[in-house]
Design a protein around this motif. Structure first.
Motif, PDB file in Angstrom:
ATOM      1  N   ASN A   1       0.840  -1.196   0.000  1.00  0.00           N
ATOM      2  CA  ASN A   1       0.000   0.000   0.000  1.00  0.00           C
ATOM      3  C   ASN A   1       0.881   1.255   0.000  1.00  0.00           C
ATOM      4  OD1 ASN A   1      -1.698   2.103   0.662  1.00  0.00           O
ATOM      5  ND2 ASN A   1      -2.661   1.057   2.395  1.00  0.00           N
TER       6      ASN A   1
ATOM      7  N   MET B   1       0.264   4.161   0.775  1.00  0.00           N
ATOM      8  CA  MET B   1       0.000   5.087   1.883  1.00  0.00           C
ATOM      9  C   MET B   1       0.632   4.618   3.200  1.00  0.00           C
ATOM     10  SD  MET B   1      -1.550   6.913  -0.155  1.00  0.00           S
ATOM     11  CE  MET B   1      -1.845   8.317   0.891  1.00  0.00           C
ATOM     12  N   TYR B   2       1.333   3.494   3.170  1.00  0.00           N
ATOM     13  CA  TYR B   2       1.941   2.975   4.397  1.00  0.00           C
ATOM     14  C   TYR B   2       2.842   4.006   5.078  1.00  0.00           C
ATOM     15  CZ  TYR B   2       0.837  -2.066   4.216  1.00  0.00           C
ATOM     16  OH  TYR B   2       0.226  -3.285   4.256  1.00  0.00           O
TER      17      TYR B   2
ATOM     18  N   SER C   1      -9.886   3.173   5.335  1.00  0.00           N
ATOM     19  CA  SER C   1      -8.716   2.421   4.875  1.00  0.00           C
ATOM     20  C   SER C   1      -8.349   2.907   3.479  1.00  0.00           C
ATOM     21  CB  SER C   1      -9.038   0.929   4.833  1.00  0.00           C
ATOM     22  OG  SER C   1      -9.888   0.681   3.727  1.00  0.00           O
ATOM     23  N   ASN C   2      -7.271   2.351   2.956  1.00  0.00           N
ATOM     24  CA  ASN C   2      -6.816   2.734   1.614  1.00  0.00           C
ATOM     25  C   ASN C   2      -7.856   2.524   0.534  1.00  0.00           C
ATOM     26  OD1 ASN C   2      -6.287   0.002   2.455  1.00  0.00           O
ATOM     27  ND2 ASN C   2      -5.291  -0.351   0.526  1.00  0.00           N
TER      28      ASN C   2
END
Length: 563
Positions: free
Chosen positions: A107, A109-110, A542-543
């Motif tokens: 991901n 966006m981590y 969440s993503n």
């Protein structure tokens, strides 16, 4: 047999009870068949640029040549891909699979902490990362086993001058690329050029080989890598393909891919099922820009769309969406979280196409149940178990329960993961020796074999000994015209153990706590009614846009609002 599997009697015409997993030896074989059959058809589109199956074939071939010929990576080595939906994603993905590597979907966006854990845990040796997220990688790379880095910009495959303009805007106008230093990094286009000097590696692959490490379970602490094999992915591709295939035309579909391809739902449904059908996957890089998203939809001529409930709800609330031409739209598939009745009914009214709910998990590659596509209206069910899939409801002490009883949903089939990567203890908690997977979802089955999710085991609220399922409360509250989004969680209460608290994003700024409580009073029994209502500008997601009840529960400081 049919008593044991009542759903078979209700299968759509032409859907087989079983699929033949031996149709393909590996995911690579599926890709190569598609490249051959649909060579001149468009495969992926992004920012107005289209790449054909033949171009994706050539570029992924070069990328595979780079991974094996230049970097010396071997079958079974792990490679992380950290990108949103851009044209580089399928090329890197298919190149890695053709090289016999295991893809670790990451991901973008981590945080640094989450990225470090995933790279360390998977033992990834290489990573492909979009410039926008390279600064996060720089923070942790020294503490991981990653030796090879490929970087790329959003516009790198969009051609001249568009690509250069997009990259300039992203870097200098929107300032979306934090500065980073990764001296070992090679640019994606250079990797393709260098890979062209090497032949496509011949790698023998079987059903037991791992294709993906798909990380999940961050909600229960540390994320675990579900080992999804080539056999798992082929099974799910054939299962979903058999289910939706009769409604779709080979080489003519345009599917909107707004969920990120690193998410298992999008990866299997959009990235693989539609590819096998010769469809065009229209990549949406930033679906949160809803006006931009609607503009893309207008240009696409789409025939299918997959998404989560919040995505469909967001589109319905975006000016211009209702004016689009929906005449070609044949498939709207919702998964990843519960589809809400209010959203499904409005979707049908606006588009004329039923929003069909499907159910699955990362651990089931992901599809396990899907509703018939010829469903006239929303039915509140997650559908019927798909071909070659068994489903059952079990009691707390692992006994099968009869239709109508509520218990844990269990799934068994060829799409169920091999287990969690290097976690035999965690695997044993969810996967029995007989192949039954504990889903952690509370559900019931009716006498026709339709399954209904009642809620997540861990989201259940216990009010004075009564079970309250947040999904039910949220479904009711969403029917209030003044509500845009809602999440229901349990908060501690000295009298009843827990009470229901609502977090609400208003559609009507004049909506009051009193008015909403009155609405709940008319529509919910006493113990299910919210005792506390808090209005918010936004809910944590969440993503992929799933509302995170857990984060709201964890806000110890979430002071009760008025009421």
């Amino acid at each position: 047999m049919s008593n044991e599997r009542p759903w078979l009697a209700h299968y759509p015409a032409g859907v087989p009870a079983q699929i033949d997993i031996n149709e393909y030896a590996s995911v690579t074989a599926v890709l190569e068949e598609a490249f051959e059959r649909f060579r001149d058809r468009p495969a992926f589109a992004n920012f107005g640029r289209k790449l054909s199956y033949g171009q994706i074939d050539a570029m992924s071939r070069r990328f595979a040549g780079y991974l094996t010929g230049e970097l010396g990576l071997a079958k079974g080595d792990r490679i992380a891909i950290m990108m949103p939906n851009v044209l580089q994603y399928p090329i890197a993905l298919f190149g890695a699979l053709r090289a016999g590597l295991v893809v670790v979907n990451t991901n973008p966006m981590y945080t640094a902490r989450e990225l470090r854990h995933q790279l360390e845990d998977s033992g990834a040796k290489a990573i492909v990362v979009l410039d926008n997220f390279a600064a996060t990688l720089e923070e942790v790379i020294a503490e991981t086993g990653v030796r090879h880095v490929v970087t790329t910009g959003i516009g790198d495959l969009l051609g001249f001058p568009k690509g250069a303009l997009v990259n300039f805007a992203v870097r200098h106008v929107k300032k979306m690329v934090p500065p980073y230093r990764l001296p070992q990094a090679v640019r994606f286009r250079d990797a393709l050029a260098r890979g062209a000097r090497h032949p496509l590696p011949k790698v023998a692959q079987s059903h037991d080989d791992i294709a993906f490490l798909q990380y999940t379970g961050g909600t229960t602490g540390v994320a675990k890598g579900a080992m999804l094999t080539h056999g798992n992915m082929i099974a799910n591709m054939l299962q979903a393909g058999a289910w939706i295939g009769a409604n779709l035309k080979q080489g003519q579909e345009v599917v909107i891919t707004a969920l990120p391809l690193y998410h298992i739902f999008s990866l299997t449904a959009n990235g693989l099922v539609f590819m096998r059908l010769g469809g065009l996957s229209w990549l949406i890089t930033n679906p949160r820009d809803m006006p931009g998203f609607v503009k893309e939809l207008r240009a696409s001529g789409f025939t299918a769309i997959t998404g989560v409930n919040t995505l469909f709800n967001g589109l319905l609330n975006t000016p211009g969406f209702a004016d689009l031409d929906f005449s070609r739209l044949r498939l709207s598939l919702g998964g990843g979280m519960a589809v809400q009745r209010a959203v499904a009914e409005r979707w049908k009214k606006v588009t004329g196409c039923t929003l069909v709910e499907a159910y699955g998990l990362t651990e089931t590659s992901p599809a396990a149940c899907i509703n018939p596509l010829d469903l006239k209206d929303y039915n509140g069910s997650i559908g019927l178990p798909i071909s070659s899939t068994d489903a059952a409801i079990w009691s707390e002490d692992n006994r099968p329960l009869p239709p109508g009883e509520v218990g844990e949903l269990m799934i068994r089939g060829p799409q169920v993961m091999k287990g969690y990567w290097n976690r035999p203890d965690e695997t044993a908690k969810v996967l029995g020796p007989d192949g039954w997977l504990h889903t952690g979802d509370i559900a019931r089955m009716d006498e026709n074999g339709y399954f209904y999710i009642v809620d997540r085991k861990k989201d259940m609220i216990l009010v004075s000994g009564f079970n309250v399922y947040p999904n039910e409360v949220e479904d009711v509250v969403m029917q209030h015209p003044g509500v845009a989004e809602v999440a229901a969680v349990g908060v501690p209460d000295e009298h009843s153990g827990e009470v229901v608290k609502l977090f609400v994003v208003r559609k009507d700024p004049g909506l009051t706590v009193e008015a909403l409580k009155a609405f709940c009073h008319d529509n919910l029994t006493g113990y299910k009614r919210p005792k506390v209502i808090e209005f918010r500008d936004a809910l944590p997601k969440s993503n992929v846009g799933k509302i995170l009840r857990r984060e709201l529960r964890d806000e110890k400081k979430a002071a009760p609002a008025a009421g």
